[in-house]
Every structure is written in structure tokens, then in C-alpha cells.
Motif scaffolding. Structure first.
Motif, PDB file in Angstrom:
ATOM      1  N   SER A 116      28.277 -37.804   5.720  1.00 48.64           N
ATOM      2  CA  SER A 116      27.484 -37.333   4.578  1.00 48.64           C
ATOM      3  C   SER A 116      26.674 -38.481   3.984  1.00 48.64           C
ATOM      4  O   SER A 116      25.517 -38.296   3.592  1.00 48.64           O
ATOM      5  CB  SER A 116      28.382 -36.698   3.516  1.00 48.64           C
ATOM      6  OG  SER A 116      29.299 -37.633   3.000  1.00 48.64           O
ATOM      7  N   GLU A 135      30.745 -34.379  -0.901  1.00 47.04           N
ATOM      8  CA  GLU A 135      30.294 -33.253  -0.088  1.00 47.04           C
ATOM      9  C   GLU A 135      31.401 -32.216   0.005  1.00 47.04           C
ATOM     10  O   GLU A 135      32.561 -32.556   0.216  1.00 47.04           O
ATOM     11  CB  GLU A 135      29.940 -33.745   1.315  1.00 47.04           C
ATOM     12  CG  GLU A 135      29.525 -32.650   2.274  1.00 47.04           C
ATOM     13  CD  GLU A 135      29.213 -33.195   3.653  1.00 47.04           C
ATOM     14  OE1 GLU A 135      30.157 -33.431   4.436  1.00 47.04           O
ATOM     15  OE2 GLU A 135      28.008 -33.412   3.934  1.00 47.04           O
ATOM     16  N   VAL A 142      32.058 -28.553   2.142  1.00 49.61           N
ATOM     17  CA  VAL A 142      31.543 -27.661   3.176  1.00 49.61           C
ATOM     18  C   VAL A 142      32.437 -26.432   3.253  1.00 49.61           C
ATOM     19  O   VAL A 142      33.608 -26.469   2.854  1.00 49.61           O
ATOM     20  CB  VAL A 142      31.422 -28.336   4.565  1.00 49.61           C
ATOM     21  CG1 VAL A 142      30.454 -29.504   4.523  1.00 49.61           C
ATOM     22  CG2 VAL A 142      32.762 -28.792   5.092  1.00 49.61           C
ATOM     23  N   CYS A 158      26.916 -26.189   2.861  1.00 48.55           N
ATOM     24  CA  CYS A 158      27.070 -27.610   2.572  1.00 48.55           C
ATOM     25  C   CYS A 158      26.545 -27.863   1.162  1.00 48.55           C
ATOM     26  O   CYS A 158      25.429 -27.457   0.826  1.00 48.55           O
ATOM     27  CB  CYS A 158      26.302 -28.479   3.581  1.00 48.55           C
ATOM     28  SG  CYS A 158      26.538 -30.243   3.292  1.00 48.55           S
TER      29      CYS A 158
END
Length: 172
Positions: free
Chosen positions: A99, A115, A117, A163
Motif C-alpha cells: 500500500s 489500508e 480491503v 480498497c
């Protein structure tokens, strides 16, 4: 099933570098009822609703809203499309990128980054509920960030890959 979902939700990774920059990576994978059929799904509109949902939760926690960043969004889009193209939810890109490499490649200079996801046919409420029920996801959502980037890409089989990138820009 709950144990499998919980194990998957807690399988996210976190990285703390030796200098004062925080990076957190969290992932979630579970199926939920779709809001619309895949062919009717409007990714851009859903992403805008996800940003609003993050800011609503932050307001409830008396935190400042997250500002949408075009650079963080570009990094999130790159990764969501990559996950969808390869049918794999992961923090590592098919090119080996992390990331951090993705956000830096888009010109984002950060002091802290994170991040989240997800993969599945989530409603936005289902997506946010799953993340908020996970301490690691919740920490990113309510974390010390000021900016956000959100993307969703749909694989050929109709599965959606989400994401969300979070950032606190470096001081100038």
C-alpha cells in the motif's frame, strides 16, 4: 462460519517502521446480500457513500471528517482493479507492491497511512458493519487520519473488491 469470518477479518497485517510513521493494513472477507445486481452496480456512487459512511461514524465519535484525496483514491483504484483482475483479496499487489509503494507512486507524501480491503458482494452498510465489528478495521476508520481514498472494482465473476486508503499527509 463465524470462526472463519473472524479469522479472516483478523488476518490483516500491520507495519510500524522504525521512524514515527504509522501504517496499518486490514482486510475483511465475507459475503453479504447485494444491494443491486452486479450489472447495475454503480461503483463511483457506492464509493461516495462509503466516504459518507466513514465520516458519519467519525462524527458520532466526535472526530473530524476525512477529506477525499485524489492521490489516495488513485492508489485505492489501482489496488482494487488489481485484486479484481486476479480474483484475490490481498494487501500485496500482483506486482509485489505494498500500500505504501502504491500511495507514494501516486505522489502522496504521508506521515501515517493505512489500508482496509474487502472482497464480496457487500451493501455499503454490510461493509461498514463488518469493518466496525473488527477492532483493527475500526482503528483505521476512527484513526488519526485526515484523508481517504476509496475504490471498488468488480471481477468478471461479479465479485467486488474494495480498497480504502487512509492518510495523514507529511508536514510541509
Amino acid at each position: 462460519m463465524f470462526v472463519g469470518v473472524a479469522a479472516t477479518m483478523l488476518s490483516g497485517c500491520a507495519w510500524l517502521p522504525p521512524w514515527p510513521i504509522r501504517v496499518s493494513h486490514i482486510s475483511i472477507a465475507q459475503d453479504a446480500l447485494p444491494a443491486k445486481k452486479p450489472k447495475d452496480f454503480d461503483s463511483k456512487a457506492a464509493c461516495a457513500v462509503v466516504v459518507e459512511a466513514h465520516n458519519r461514524l467519525r462524527a458520532e465519535a466526535k472526530l473530524p471528517p476525512l477529506e477525499l484525496s485524489t492521490k489516495l483514491t488513485a492508489a485505492a483504484e489501482k489496488h482494487a482493479k488489481d485484486m479484481a483482475a486476479h480474483g484475490k483479496m490481498t494487501h500485496k499487489g500482483s506486482d509485489g507492491s505494498t500500500s505504501i509503494k502504491r500511495i507514494v507512486a501516486k505522489g502522496y507524501n504521508y506521515r501515517r497511512a493505512g489500508e482496509n480491503v474487502a472482497a464480496g458482494d457487500f451493501t455499503v452498510d454490510g461493509l461498514m458493519k463488518g469493518w466496525m465489528e473488527s477492532p483493527h478495521h475500526k482503528r483505521n476508520i476512527l484513526g488519526s487520519y485526515s484523508q481517504i481514498g476509496v475504490a471498488c472494482a468488480t471481477a468478471l465473476d461479479g465479485k467486488r473488491y474494495w480498497c480504502v486508503t487512509f492518510g495523514l499527509p507529511a508536514r510541509r
